[in-house]
Design a protein around this motif. Sequence first.
Motif, mmCIF file in Angstrom:
data_model
loop_
_atom_site.group_PDB
_atom_site.id
_atom_site.type_symbol
_atom_site.label_atom_id
_atom_site.label_comp_id
_atom_site.label_asym_id
_atom_site.label_seq_id
_atom_site.Cartn_x
_atom_site.Cartn_y
_atom_site.Cartn_z
ATOM 1 N N ASP A 316 -7.023 3.766 11.790
ATOM 2 C CA ASP A 316 -6.183 3.557 12.635
ATOM 3 C C ASP A 316 -4.753 3.317 12.112
ATOM 4 O OD1 ASP A 316 -7.776 4.843 14.759
ATOM 5 O OD2 ASP A 316 -8.224 2.889 15.726
ATOM 6 N N PRO A 317 -4.792 1.855 11.428
ATOM 7 C CA PRO A 317 -3.623 1.496 10.873
ATOM 8 C C PRO A 317 -3.277 2.361 9.645
ATOM 9 C CG PRO A 317 -5.555 0.067 10.154
ATOM 10 C CD PRO A 317 -5.947 1.132 11.229
ATOM 11 N N VAL A 318 -4.027 2.977 9.077
ATOM 12 C CA VAL A 318 -3.529 3.923 7.962
ATOM 13 C C VAL A 318 -2.760 5.088 8.473
ATOM 14 C CG1 VAL A 318 -4.404 5.615 6.058
ATOM 15 C CG2 VAL A 318 -5.708 3.083 6.377
ATOM 16 N N ILE A 319 -3.364 5.651 9.462
ATOM 17 C CA ILE A 319 -2.855 6.813 10.047
ATOM 18 C C ILE A 319 -1.254 6.514 10.895
ATOM 19 C CG2 ILE A 319 -2.896 8.485 11.911
ATOM 20 C CD1 ILE A 319 -6.122 8.183 11.474
ATOM 21 N N TYR A 320 -1.543 5.309 11.190
ATOM 22 C CA TYR A 320 -0.184 4.781 11.959
ATOM 23 C C TYR A 320 0.811 4.627 10.692
ATOM 24 C CZ TYR A 320 3.081 1.793 14.368
ATOM 25 O OH TYR A 320 4.496 1.542 15.142
ATOM 26 N N GLY A 321 0.407 3.987 9.735
ATOM 27 C CA GLY A 321 1.306 3.680 8.708
ATOM 28 C C GLY A 321 1.843 5.002 7.835
ATOM 29 N N LEU A 322 1.098 6.140 7.903
ATOM 30 C CA LEU A 322 1.461 7.342 7.547
ATOM 31 C C LEU A 322 2.679 8.106 8.191
ATOM 32 C CD1 LEU A 322 -1.740 8.960 6.136
ATOM 33 C CD2 LEU A 322 -0.116 8.079 4.916
ATOM 34 N N TYR A 323 2.550 7.511 9.570
ATOM 35 C CA TYR A 323 3.576 8.476 10.383
ATOM 36 C C TYR A 323 4.835 7.269 10.692
ATOM 37 C CZ TYR A 323 0.911 12.629 11.075
ATOM 38 O OH TYR A 323 0.235 13.817 10.979
ATOM 39 N N THR A 324 4.642 6.218 10.168
ATOM 40 C CA THR A 324 5.620 5.002 10.905
ATOM 41 C C THR A 324 6.362 4.583 9.613
ATOM 42 O OG1 THR A 324 4.107 4.854 12.600
ATOM 43 C CG2 THR A 324 6.115 3.255 12.402
ATOM 44 N N PRO A 325 7.427 5.005 9.413
ATOM 45 C CA PRO A 325 8.172 4.030 8.111
ATOM 46 C C PRO A 325 8.342 2.668 8.424
ATOM 47 C CG PRO A 325 9.194 6.195 8.785
ATOM 48 C CD PRO A 325 8.365 5.986 9.708
ATOM 49 N N SER A 326 8.504 2.213 9.467
ATOM 50 C CA SER A 326 8.500 0.646 9.672
ATOM 51 C C SER A 326 7.443 -0.020 9.402
ATOM 52 C CB SER A 326 8.929 0.598 11.310
ATOM 53 O OG SER A 326 8.015 0.946 12.052
ATOM 54 N N PHE A 327 6.355 0.473 9.559
ATOM 55 C CA PHE A 327 4.997 -0.426 9.057
ATOM 56 C C PHE A 327 5.209 -0.338 7.655
ATOM 57 C CE2 PHE A 327 0.233 -0.233 8.543
ATOM 58 C CZ PHE A 327 0.146 -1.679 8.920
ATOM 59 N N ARG A 328 5.109 0.681 7.123
ATOM 60 C CA ARG A 328 5.393 0.783 5.469
ATOM 61 C C ARG A 328 6.205 0.020 5.030
ATOM 62 N NH1 ARG A 328 4.884 6.253 6.337
ATOM 63 N NH2 ARG A 328 7.121 6.794 5.450
ATOM 64 N N ALA A 329 7.576 -0.253 5.398
ATOM 65 C CA ALA A 329 8.642 -1.210 5.322
ATOM 66 C C ALA A 329 8.235 -2.674 5.336
ATOM 67 C CB ALA A 329 9.719 -0.798 6.024
ATOM 68 N N ASP A 330 7.722 -2.821 6.278
ATOM 69 C CA ASP A 330 6.938 -4.361 6.593
ATOM 70 C C ASP A 330 5.896 -4.656 5.636
ATOM 71 O OD1 ASP A 330 8.579 -5.125 8.745
ATOM 72 O OD2 ASP A 330 7.055 -4.146 10.213
ATOM 73 N N LEU A 331 5.007 -3.730 5.303
ATOM 74 C CA LEU A 331 3.860 -3.918 4.191
ATOM 75 C C LEU A 331 4.750 -4.165 2.911
ATOM 76 C CD1 LEU A 331 1.291 -1.475 5.192
ATOM 77 C CD2 LEU A 331 1.183 -3.958 5.428
ATOM 78 N N ALA A 332 5.915 -3.480 2.550
ATOM 79 C CA ALA A 332 6.553 -3.566 1.227
ATOM 80 C C ALA A 332 7.286 -4.765 1.094
ATOM 81 C CB ALA A 332 7.390 -2.528 1.090
ATOM 82 N N GLY A 333 7.935 -5.400 2.533
ATOM 83 C CA GLY A 333 8.660 -6.676 2.261
ATOM 84 C C GLY A 333 7.713 -7.769 2.323
ATOM 85 N N CYS A 334 6.621 -7.654 2.882
ATOM 86 C CA CYS A 334 5.559 -8.577 2.661
ATOM 87 C C CYS A 334 4.856 -8.733 1.274
ATOM 88 C CB CYS A 334 4.356 -8.219 3.497
ATOM 89 S SG CYS A 334 2.983 -9.715 3.272
ATOM 90 N N TRP A 335 4.926 -7.651 0.601
ATOM 91 C CA TRP A 335 4.412 -7.635 -1.173
ATOM 92 C C TRP A 335 5.495 -8.244 -1.840
ATOM 93 C CZ3 TRP A 335 0.363 -7.404 -3.895
ATOM 94 C CH2 TRP A 335 0.401 -7.131 -5.059
ATOM 95 N N CYS A 336 6.939 -7.781 -1.450
ATOM 96 C CA CYS A 336 7.903 -8.640 -2.423
ATOM 97 C C CYS A 336 8.155 -10.063 -2.030
ATOM 98 C CB CYS A 336 9.161 -7.874 -1.815
ATOM 99 S SG CYS A 336 9.489 -6.053 -2.138
ATOM 100 N N CYS A 337 7.899 -10.446 -0.858
ATOM 101 C CA CYS A 337 7.822 -11.955 -0.715
ATOM 102 C C CYS A 337 6.701 -12.602 -1.428
ATOM 103 C CB CYS A 337 7.716 -12.079 0.967
ATOM 104 S SG CYS A 337 9.205 -11.626 1.954
ATOM 105 N N ARG A 338 5.615 -11.921 -1.489
ATOM 106 C CA ARG A 338 4.627 -12.468 -2.176
ATOM 107 C C ARG A 338 4.835 -12.616 -3.579
ATOM 108 N NH1 ARG A 338 -1.255 -10.378 -0.957
ATOM 109 N NH2 ARG A 338 -1.543 -11.937 -2.593
ATOM 110 N N GLN A 339 5.499 -11.579 -4.259
ATOM 111 C CA GLN A 339 5.974 -11.875 -5.574
ATOM 112 C C GLN A 339 6.924 -12.616 -5.936
ATOM 113 O OE1 GLN A 339 5.148 -9.161 -8.021
ATOM 114 N NE2 GLN A 339 3.863 -7.513 -7.239
#
Length: 373
Positions: A316-339
């Motif tokens: 479910d979250p994978v499918i939602y991520g494929l169709y929702t750019p905002s979710f992918r952007a949040d994940l990318a932002g979280c990864w950048c913050c960790r870095q």
Amino acid sequence: MSGNSSHPLPTQGSLQYVSNSSLLPPLAEGEAPTFTRAAQFRVAATLVLFLFAAFSNLALLISVSKGRGRRLASHLRPLIISLATADLMMTFVVMPLDMVWNITVQWYAGDIMCKLLCFLKLFAMQSSAFILVVISLDRHHAILHPLDSLSAHCRNKKMLALAWSLSLLLASPQLFIFRAIKAERVDFTQCVTHGSFQERWQETFYNMFHFVTLYVIPLLVMSLCYTRILIEINRQVHKNKAGEACLRRSGTDMIPKARMKTLKMTIIIVVSFVVCWTPYYLLGIWYWFQPEMLKVTPEYVHHILFVFGNLNTCCDPVIYGLYTPSFRADLAGCWCCRQQNASPRSLDHLSARQVPHSGEQESDAPSVKGPEG
């Protein structure tokens, strides 16, 4: 639903309503079940799914609640939040309980926890299925009655409340039929339904009732919704070809692109539910009407089908991520913050060595911290 590894189908898995009374024959013969190699594979695979499902569904819930996902339409946000919550219930209730129960083989948590956890397992599964039904009904109304969008938020809240309430009601019998029972000839205690049904047909009827409410009825409703949606889309295509008026928001689209995108996403989510769980449900029906099948079916088959069913919680979250750019952007932002949070020490060390030679590194420091702010 119990931890008997020698009889995995009736004693383990996400057929939450499957009876465990089949545990008693081997125990009566003095053969306590063991933690087999197939069960070890099941535990390892379930652990991997647990870690992925926990991270992805928590990320989805946070994104929709506090991140960029808040831009989602107000009537869709409660649906996605409820779906992620149901998946998290499956993740944090069903998976850990299944892993621990397979490892310990017998039940050590006592009678009260036996009743409570069996109730929570079925409640999690029922709510997951019913929320998919609510999502399907929402998409059905959005496509067939696009001008009635103002009432969508209120309507979805009522349907979600009904879905959670029905799940609670249908799972409540688990509190009464399950109990921790100690075997007579072996030092072995198990959480089973033994003694709750006077006749086998009563147990079969109970199992089939939950099979119908958990799988058959949701599948029929979802199939009807998406069939009518496809018929409506086909009708609009023909109307467009004939030059008649059709629903549009732009000069080229019969159905708004955002609505069509959400429709595709929900269809794939429903299909993943059906694909992941149908094999295990069919195996359950076979067992209910022919218990001897346990003797002819390899143990690893039951374990593999259970793990494959749990894969749906990760989809479910994978499918939602494929169709929702905002979710992918949040994940990318979280990864950048960790870095960035991991690098200040090295950056400070680098600047301390190089600042005396040039002022260029000083101007770089704010640019590194900029995205974080």
